[in-house]
Design a protein around this motif. Sequence first.
Motif, mmCIF file in Angstrom:
data_model
loop_
_atom_site.group_PDB
_atom_site.id
_atom_site.type_symbol
_atom_site.label_atom_id
_atom_site.label_comp_id
_atom_site.label_asym_id
_atom_site.label_seq_id
_atom_site.Cartn_x
_atom_site.Cartn_y
_atom_site.Cartn_z
ATOM 1 N N PHE A 1 6.063 57.817 43.295
ATOM 2 C CA PHE A 1 4.782 58.155 42.662
ATOM 3 C C PHE A 1 4.705 57.627 41.236
ATOM 4 C CE2 PHE A 1 4.053 62.007 45.608
ATOM 5 C CZ PHE A 1 3.345 61.217 46.507
ATOM 6 N N ALA A 2 5.792 57.729 40.486
ATOM 7 C CA ALA A 2 5.797 57.226 39.104
ATOM 8 C C ALA A 2 5.548 55.727 39.081
ATOM 9 C CB ALA A 2 7.123 57.558 38.423
ATOM 10 N N ALA A 3 6.132 54.990 40.010
ATOM 11 C CA ALA A 3 5.942 53.535 40.067
ATOM 12 C C ALA A 3 4.502 53.190 40.446
ATOM 13 C CB ALA A 3 6.920 52.910 41.060
ATOM 14 N N VAL A 4 3.969 53.861 41.458
ATOM 15 C CA VAL A 4 2.607 53.568 41.905
ATOM 16 C C VAL A 4 1.596 53.927 40.816
ATOM 17 C CG1 VAL A 4 0.811 54.221 43.569
ATOM 18 C CG2 VAL A 4 3.134 53.740 44.353
ATOM 19 N N ILE A 5 1.766 55.077 40.184
ATOM 20 C CA ILE A 5 0.842 55.499 39.122
ATOM 21 C C ILE A 5 0.971 54.568 37.919
ATOM 22 C CG2 ILE A 5 0.330 57.362 37.488
ATOM 23 C CD1 ILE A 5 1.104 59.315 39.778
ATOM 24 N N VAL B 1 10.399 54.724 34.688
ATOM 25 C CA VAL B 1 9.897 53.954 35.833
ATOM 26 C C VAL B 1 8.398 53.728 35.672
ATOM 27 C CG1 VAL B 1 9.488 54.033 38.329
ATOM 28 C CG2 VAL B 1 11.719 54.652 37.417
ATOM 29 N N PHE B 2 7.674 54.756 35.218
ATOM 30 C CA PHE B 2 6.237 54.627 34.942
ATOM 31 C C PHE B 2 5.997 53.526 33.912
ATOM 32 C CE2 PHE B 2 2.707 55.734 32.131
ATOM 33 C CZ PHE B 2 1.650 55.803 33.025
ATOM 34 N N LEU B 3 6.761 53.535 32.808
ATOM 35 C CA LEU B 3 6.595 52.515 31.772
ATOM 36 C C LEU B 3 6.946 51.114 32.273
ATOM 37 C CD1 LEU B 3 7.867 54.190 28.489
ATOM 38 C CD2 LEU B 3 5.527 53.653 29.148
ATOM 39 N N LEU B 4 7.988 51.004 33.084
ATOM 40 C CA LEU B 4 8.352 49.700 33.649
ATOM 41 C C LEU B 4 7.215 49.148 34.505
ATOM 42 C CD1 LEU B 4 12.074 50.199 34.758
ATOM 43 C CD2 LEU B 4 11.243 48.641 33.008
ATOM 44 N N ALA B 5 6.656 49.996 35.360
ATOM 45 C CA ALA B 5 5.567 49.553 36.237
ATOM 46 C C ALA B 5 4.330 49.189 35.429
ATOM 47 C CB ALA B 5 5.244 50.635 37.261
ATOM 48 N N LEU B 6 4.019 49.981 34.418
ATOM 49 C CA LEU B 6 2.871 49.697 33.551
ATOM 50 C C LEU B 6 3.070 48.355 32.842
ATOM 51 C CD1 LEU B 6 0.786 52.031 31.518
ATOM 52 C CD2 LEU B 6 1.944 50.288 30.235
ATOM 53 N N THR B 7 4.267 48.117 32.340
ATOM 54 C CA THR B 7 4.566 46.875 31.627
ATOM 55 C C THR B 7 4.450 45.667 32.546
ATOM 56 O OG1 THR B 7 6.052 48.107 30.179
ATOM 57 C CG2 THR B 7 6.280 45.724 30.181
ATOM 58 N N VAL B 8 4.852 45.813 33.808
ATOM 59 C CA VAL B 8 4.721 44.714 34.766
ATOM 60 C C VAL B 8 3.253 44.316 34.899
ATOM 61 C CG1 VAL B 8 4.906 44.126 37.223
ATOM 62 C CG2 VAL B 8 6.820 45.199 36.055
ATOM 63 N N GLN B 9 2.371 45.307 34.979
ATOM 64 C CA GLN B 9 0.950 44.998 35.119
ATOM 65 C C GLN B 9 0.373 44.394 33.848
ATOM 66 O OE1 GLN B 9 -0.885 45.000 37.876
ATOM 67 N NE2 GLN B 9 1.015 45.527 38.900
ATOM 68 N N VAL B 10 0.791 44.881 32.700
ATOM 69 C CA VAL B 10 0.293 44.327 31.440
ATOM 70 C C VAL B 10 0.763 42.882 31.278
ATOM 71 C CG1 VAL B 10 0.451 44.531 28.927
ATOM 72 C CG2 VAL B 10 0.021 46.559 30.310
ATOM 73 N N LEU B 11 1.977 42.588 31.694
ATOM 74 C CA LEU B 11 2.499 41.229 31.587
ATOM 75 C C LEU B 11 1.931 40.293 32.652
ATOM 76 C CD1 LEU B 11 6.265 41.849 30.756
ATOM 77 C CD2 LEU B 11 4.456 41.084 29.212
ATOM 78 N N SER B 12 1.174 40.841 33.606
ATOM 79 C CA SER B 12 0.591 39.986 34.639
ATOM 80 C C SER B 12 -0.506 39.090 34.084
ATOM 81 C CB SER B 12 0.046 40.830 35.792
ATOM 82 O OG SER B 12 -1.066 41.588 35.367
#
Length: 144
Positions: free
Chosen positions: A106-110, A50-61
């Motif tokens: 928390f994993a998603a927000v972080i 979930v952390f990696l998914l959220a991080l990837t969403v921001q990088v792809l923004s």
Amino acid sequence: MSNPSSRDYDGMNTKIIMRMSFYWGKDAIILFSGWPEQRLGMYVLALFLVFLLALTVQVLSVSPNVKIGTNPIVGGVMQASVYGLKMALAYMVMLSVMSFNVGVFFAAVIGHAFGFFLVKSQALAKANKAAAASSSAASVTAKV
């Protein structure tokens, strides 16, 4: 007679607890039925994913750079593909958070915050490098 909402597709009785408020614990169901199977190792892996998914969403923004002279159709398809992937991953993060598990939240927000930090720090580094290059070029021109 059993409750119809507690039946699996095979007709076997199962007890699935769908929580409607935040809770803490490894007994979450995240994205897929039966995962992470109430095992601590699998729960930690789910949090990491979930952390990696959220991080990837921001990088792809950050929109992909399209070179000048690129066919507009090809450039549009490339940008639309990246946008579609970003939205698919963002919806997966949203569905994960809908498990109402505090650890997943928390994993998603972080993950989003760390991805935002990576994207913005990279943009700031490029801006500082460009400003330093332009100021050194201006000082060389002023001396001549």
